[in-house]
Design a protein around this motif. Structure first.
Motif, mmCIF file in Angstrom:
data_model
loop_
_atom_site.group_PDB
_atom_site.id
_atom_site.type_symbol
_atom_site.label_atom_id
_atom_site.label_comp_id
_atom_site.label_asym_id
_atom_site.label_seq_id
_atom_site.Cartn_x
_atom_site.Cartn_y
_atom_site.Cartn_z
ATOM 1 N N ILE A 138 -16.397 -31.670 23.403
ATOM 2 C CA ILE A 138 -17.161 -31.786 22.157
ATOM 3 C C ILE A 138 -16.528 -30.947 21.059
ATOM 4 N N ARG A 139 -16.126 -29.706 21.416
ATOM 5 C CA ARG A 139 -15.553 -28.818 20.394
ATOM 6 C C ARG A 139 -14.196 -29.306 19.905
ATOM 7 N N THR A 140 -13.378 -29.852 20.799
ATOM 8 C CA THR A 140 -12.003 -30.211 20.428
ATOM 9 C C THR A 140 -11.860 -31.624 19.886
ATOM 10 N N VAL A 172 -16.010 -32.451 17.065
ATOM 11 C CA VAL A 172 -16.168 -31.607 15.880
ATOM 12 C C VAL A 172 -15.090 -31.886 14.835
ATOM 13 N N PRO A 173 -13.778 -31.982 15.195
ATOM 14 C CA PRO A 173 -12.780 -32.321 14.163
ATOM 15 C C PRO A 173 -13.004 -33.692 13.547
ATOM 16 N N ILE A 174 -13.370 -34.691 14.376
ATOM 17 C CA ILE A 174 -13.601 -36.030 13.832
ATOM 18 C C ILE A 174 -14.775 -36.011 12.859
ATOM 19 N N ALA A 175 -15.830 -35.335 13.249
ATOM 20 C CA ALA A 175 -16.988 -35.256 12.348
ATOM 21 C C ALA A 175 -16.638 -34.524 11.056
ATOM 22 N N SER A 176 -15.803 -33.493 11.148
ATOM 23 C CA SER A 176 -15.401 -32.764 9.941
ATOM 24 C C SER A 176 -14.572 -33.646 9.014
#
Length: 356
Positions: free
Chosen positions: A236-238, A241-245
């Motif tokens: 989830i973090r890797t 989170v980047p895709i959502a950002s």
């Protein structure tokens, strides 16, 4: 003559059938057992060994408050028969002698069945500990912590039992406080822990332990679960989170582009006049006439198209003075008066005289 024993048989039968209910109620003699659960409520029960055949009534009072007996306000029943009494928190007073009386009504008569005196602080049964948590410490040390729902933690003592998946028996240790440390653990084993509590000797003399807590497990059997959860959160973090950002950033850029006109209206830009003169200095090299587009013939029409004669001026000495105006040692003698000679066409002093 009849035997004397013949008269005793009817008398015994009459007494037996006439006092049967009274004898049954008296012989049962149910013991009263009271438990104060976590200092929130108390149950007093009777007839634990056998089911009562009649309804009993419970009366209670405190020696130091009132000698008047008060009947139970809320009975506990089983199949329509009273088996106990429920006490609310506001009916309980600790550190005062608590008197209990149980009687029964049989054949229109009231029989006293049982009487008992108790100290409520000796009847407290705490609730089982909750939130058991294991912490990995240095040097293979494991630390277990928990919380207790009991309102006075300073009055509790605890017991911890544990064993590994390779042990055949439990190890139980007494603990004061809410922390237990296991000095050394084997990472190839799994360990199961339980905790229970009771009132310590400073607050009561009860022997009532709480129920065992929900177990907590540490070790090889729980490591795989933890690893899977760690991988899940790592993904989830890797990834997410980047895709959502990036998506959020793209949405913000689109909104800014669409809102550009609104920003221009709300906050107009201050004009920069220097850009208007870039063509004058870069393209036309500062030629204002070319930059303004004035025709060359108009520019030439403003230039003079005539020539002027040069007038030469000579300074003469005064008539009464015989001294020369020029020093013969440093300068040439002044020219004699007369018409000036015509200047040479290529004389370097052509422009050194003023025009008249």
């Amino acid at each position: 003559m009849a035997a004397p024993g013949a008269f005793l048989v009817p008398v015994l039968l009459l007494l037996l059938y006439g006092l049967g209910p009274h004898a049954a109620a008296a012989d049962s003699q149910p013991g009263v057992e009271c438990v104060l659960f976590n200092e929130e409520y108390m149950n007093c029960t009777w007839g634990n060994k056998e089911m009562p055949t009649v309804n009993y009534s419970l009366f209670y009072w405190y020696k130091n408050t009132s000698d008047k007996a008060v009947e139970c306000k809320q009975y506990l029943q089983h199949q329509g028969v009273r088996v106990g009494c429920y006490f609310k928190k506001n009916e309980l007073i600790q550190f005062q002698l608590f008197h209990v009386l149980i009687n029964a009504s049989v054949g229109g008569k009231t029989l006293e069945i049982s009487r008992k005196n108790m100290q409520l602080q000796d009847l407290v049964k705490p609730e089982a500990p909750v939130n058991l948590t294991l912490h990995n410490m240095s040097n293979n040390q494991l630390q277990l912590t928990w919380a207790s729902p009991y309102p006075r933690n300073g009055c509790l003592k605890h017991a911890v039992k544990y064993k590994s998946n390779k042990d055949t028996s439990w190890t139980e240790l007494s603990v004061n406080g809410g922390v237990f440390s296991l000095p050394s653990v084997d990472y190839e084993k799994s360990y199961t822990f339980y905790v229970r509590s009771k009132i310590n000797s400073f607050c009561g003399t009860t022997q009532l332990w709480s129920e065992w807590s929900v177990p907590v497990i540490w070790g090889s059997n729980s490591t795989s679960k933890g690893t899977v959860e760690d991988l899940y959160w790592f993904g989830i973090r890797t990834v997410l989170v980047p895709i959502a950002s990036c998506l959020l950033l793209l949405v913000l850029v689109i909104l800014l582009v669409r809102m550009e006109r609104v920003w221009v209206i709300l906050m107009p830009r201050i004009p920069n006049p220097s850009k208007n003169f870039d063509e004058l200095f870069i393209t036309h090299n500062g030629n204002f006439q070319e930059w303004t587009g004035v025709p060359k013939d108009v520019v030439e029409s403003f230039k003079p198209n005539y020539s002027e004669n040069i007038c030469y001026v000579t300074e003469l000495p005064p008539k009464d003075s015989h001294e020369p105006l020029w020093d013969s040692s440093n300068h040439a003698p002044p020219p004699m008066p007369g018409p000036p000679a015509a200047p040479s066409e290529h004389s370097p002093y052509q422009n050194s005289y003023g025009r008249l």
